[in-house]
Design a protein around this motif. Structure first.
Motif, PDB file in Angstrom:
ATOM      1  N   VAL A 127       0.857  -1.186   0.000  1.00  0.00           N
ATOM      2  CA  VAL A 127       0.000   0.000   0.000  1.00  0.00           C
ATOM      3  C   VAL A 127       0.893   1.237   0.000  1.00  0.00           C
ATOM      4  CG1 VAL A 127      -1.795   1.257   1.244  1.00  0.00           C
ATOM      5  CG2 VAL A 127      -1.790  -1.260   1.253  1.00  0.00           C
ATOM      6  N   GLY A 128       0.689   2.097  -0.978  1.00  0.00           N
ATOM      7  CA  GLY A 128       1.483   3.324  -1.070  1.00  0.00           C
ATOM      8  C   GLY A 128       0.648   4.550  -0.761  1.00  0.00           C
ATOM      9  N   ALA A 129       1.297   5.570  -0.206  1.00  0.00           N
ATOM     10  CA  ALA A 129       0.636   6.840   0.111  1.00  0.00           C
ATOM     11  C   ALA A 129       1.217   7.950  -0.773  1.00  0.00           C
ATOM     12  CB  ALA A 129       0.827   7.193   1.578  1.00  0.00           C
ATOM     13  N   ARG A 130       0.519   9.074  -0.862  1.00  0.00           N
ATOM     14  CA  ARG A 130       0.970  10.167  -1.718  1.00  0.00           C
ATOM     15  C   ARG A 130       2.314  10.736  -1.288  1.00  0.00           C
ATOM     16  NH1 ARG A 130      -4.586  12.073  -1.337  1.00  0.00           N
ATOM     17  NH2 ARG A 130      -5.737  11.468  -3.201  1.00  0.00           N
ATOM     18  N   ASP A 131       2.616  10.657  -0.003  1.00  0.00           N
ATOM     19  CA  ASP A 131       3.882  11.205   0.477  1.00  0.00           C
ATOM     20  C   ASP A 131       5.051  10.248   0.249  1.00  0.00           C
ATOM     21  OD1 ASP A 131       3.484   9.207   2.334  1.00  0.00           O
ATOM     22  OD2 ASP A 131       3.373  10.548   4.078  1.00  0.00           O
ATOM     23  N   GLY A 132       4.802   9.128  -0.408  1.00  0.00           N
ATOM     24  CA  GLY A 132       5.867   8.169  -0.693  1.00  0.00           C
ATOM     25  C   GLY A 132       5.971   7.044   0.317  1.00  0.00           C
ATOM     26  N   GLY A 133       5.222   7.135   1.395  1.00  0.00           N
ATOM     27  CA  GLY A 133       5.255   6.084   2.406  1.00  0.00           C
ATOM     28  C   GLY A 133       4.651   4.786   1.887  1.00  0.00           C
ATOM     29  N   VAL A 134       5.168   3.666   2.392  1.00  0.00           N
ATOM     30  CA  VAL A 134       4.692   2.346   1.970  1.00  0.00           C
ATOM     31  C   VAL A 134       4.454   1.490   3.198  1.00  0.00           C
ATOM     32  CG1 VAL A 134       5.297   0.213   0.761  1.00  0.00           C
ATOM     33  CG2 VAL A 134       5.880   2.411  -0.255  1.00  0.00           C
ATOM     34  N   ARG A 135       3.383   0.744   3.203  1.00  0.00           N
ATOM     35  CA  ARG A 135       3.142  -0.257   4.244  1.00  0.00           C
ATOM     36  C   ARG A 135       2.576  -1.509   3.591  1.00  0.00           C
ATOM     37  NH1 ARG A 135      -2.456   0.082   7.219  1.00  0.00           N
ATOM     38  NH2 ARG A 135      -3.757   1.295   5.787  1.00  0.00           N
ATOM     39  N   HIS A 136       2.507  -2.577   4.376  1.00  0.00           N
ATOM     40  CA  HIS A 136       2.035  -3.854   3.836  1.00  0.00           C
ATOM     41  C   HIS A 136       0.876  -4.387   4.668  1.00  0.00           C
ATOM     42  CE1 HIS A 136       5.479  -4.006   1.161  1.00  0.00           C
ATOM     43  NE2 HIS A 136       6.258  -3.744   2.193  1.00  0.00           N
ATOM     44  N   LEU A 137      -0.077  -4.987   3.986  1.00  0.00           N
ATOM     45  CA  LEU A 137      -1.197  -5.664   4.621  1.00  0.00           C
ATOM     46  C   LEU A 137      -1.238  -7.102   4.119  1.00  0.00           C
ATOM     47  CD1 LEU A 137      -3.958  -2.915   4.206  1.00  0.00           C
ATOM     48  CD2 LEU A 137      -2.578  -3.373   6.239  1.00  0.00           C
ATOM     49  N   VAL A 138      -1.937  -7.945   4.839  1.00  0.00           N
ATOM     50  CA  VAL A 138      -2.102  -9.338   4.428  1.00  0.00           C
ATOM     51  C   VAL A 138      -3.591  -9.626   4.288  1.00  0.00           C
ATOM     52  CG1 VAL A 138      -1.809 -11.760   5.084  1.00  0.00           C
ATOM     53  CG2 VAL A 138       0.047 -10.113   5.475  1.00  0.00           C
TER      54      VAL A 138
END
Length: 323
Positions: A47-58
């Protein structure tokens, strides 16, 4: 959305449901299949955000019928367990959303946070990992949920056990007779019900074997069978997995490690034996299913025949052990 392979494609209704549970500035930018699970399709979503941040979900989706029961029940139990474990000494995924009846998705599904680390099924470093596994299971059994989960269920009986070819027939007959008796009385504990190396994630040092100094457990996953029952049942389940995965001698060693870590088992030898043999007898019905995830994880030598031989040796050793 970029997929690492075609199988990672998230179905349209499920994809729309997942998107509704993201932040306003987030979007799914990738998906990949997670292997090793035996009861559901698992996908890691980036999952990416507009500010460039990334996280992961399952994303867990139950596509086919399961041996453990209806998908709705399993997802309710997992969602309740993840909520229960928040803030405890056990790191588990965080619950994001659940659709147990497939009201919004193509199939019953659960969305959760992604934990770092990976399962370790190699023989190397097991000596060092064993006490970590034992202490983690003691911590799980120490959880006192505000709402008690449903009582454990035994999915096998004395009449459904499958004696492997070439097995010690007398030992197996005696073990089957043990579980024909009523279950012993027990003091209930919060159970994982599938605590074994495939569901424990390790954060490993950059170099060295998987049991080297610095290895730690980063989380425990797959809580769909969370239940209330005897600690012996979880211990026997992990012991049996270790005996089949690493060799029959590792089953009793885990039981000892659990007690050394402060865990308490049934008070009598007869009661302990009941739980100890119930699990390998249940495994006898599904050796092929048990072996497959290990083979997929790189343990090609663990053929069905090898696992059957280890199961026979382990069960026979339990029946021969002094009471």
């Amino acid at each position: 959305m970029t997929n690492h392979d075609e199988a990672a494609t998230v179905r349209p209704l499920t994809l729309a449901w997942v998107r509704r549970h993201l932040e306003a500035d987030e979007r799914i930018v990738g998906a990949e299949v997670l292997h090793g699970g035996a009861t559901a399709e698992m996908r890691k979503l980036t999952v990416g955000a507009r500010d460039g941040g990334v996280r992961h979900l399952v994303l867990r989706s139950f596509v086919d019928p399961t041996r453990q029961g209806p998908a709705e029940d399993l997802l309710h139990r997992e969602a309740d367990a993840l909520t229960t474990l928040t803030g405890t000494g056990t790191t588990a995924p965080g619950l994001v959303a659940v659709d147990p009846t497939a009201a919004h998705c193509e199939h019953p599904s659960l969305l959760m946070t992604h934990l770092p680390g990976r399962p370790v099924t190699d023989d190397g470093g097991l000596e060092a990992r064993l006490p970590l596994l034992a202490r983690q299971l003691v911590a799980i059994h120490a959880v006192r949920p505000a709402v008690r989960p449903r009582e454990y269920t035994a999915l096998s009986t004395a009449d459904t056990a499958v004696v492997p070819g070439g097995a010690d027939a007398a030992a197996w007959a005696a073990a089957i007779d043990v579980i024909r008796t009523p279950p012993p009385r027990y003091e209930g504990r919060f159970l994982h019900r599938d605590f074994q190396p495939g569901n424990v994630l390790f954060d490993l040092p950059p170099a060295g074997p998987a049991g080297a100094a610095g290895a730690r457990i980063s989380g425990v996953v797959d809580w769909a069978a969370a239940s209330w029952g005897p600690a012996d049942l979880d211990v026997a389940h992990c012991s049996t997995n270790l005996a089949l995965l690493h060799g029959p001698e590792w089953g009793p060693r885990f039981t000892e490690a659990y007690q050394e870590a402060g865990g308490t088992l049934a008070a009598t030898a007869a009661a302990r034996l009941y739980w100890q043999v119930r699990v390998p007898l249940a495994f006898s019905e599904e050796v092929r299913w048990v072996a497959r995830p290990w083979q997929e994880a790189g343990r090609a030598e663990l053929t069905v025949r090898v696992v059957e031989q280890r199961l026979n040796t382990y069960l026979t050793s339990l029946m021969d052990a002094p009471g």
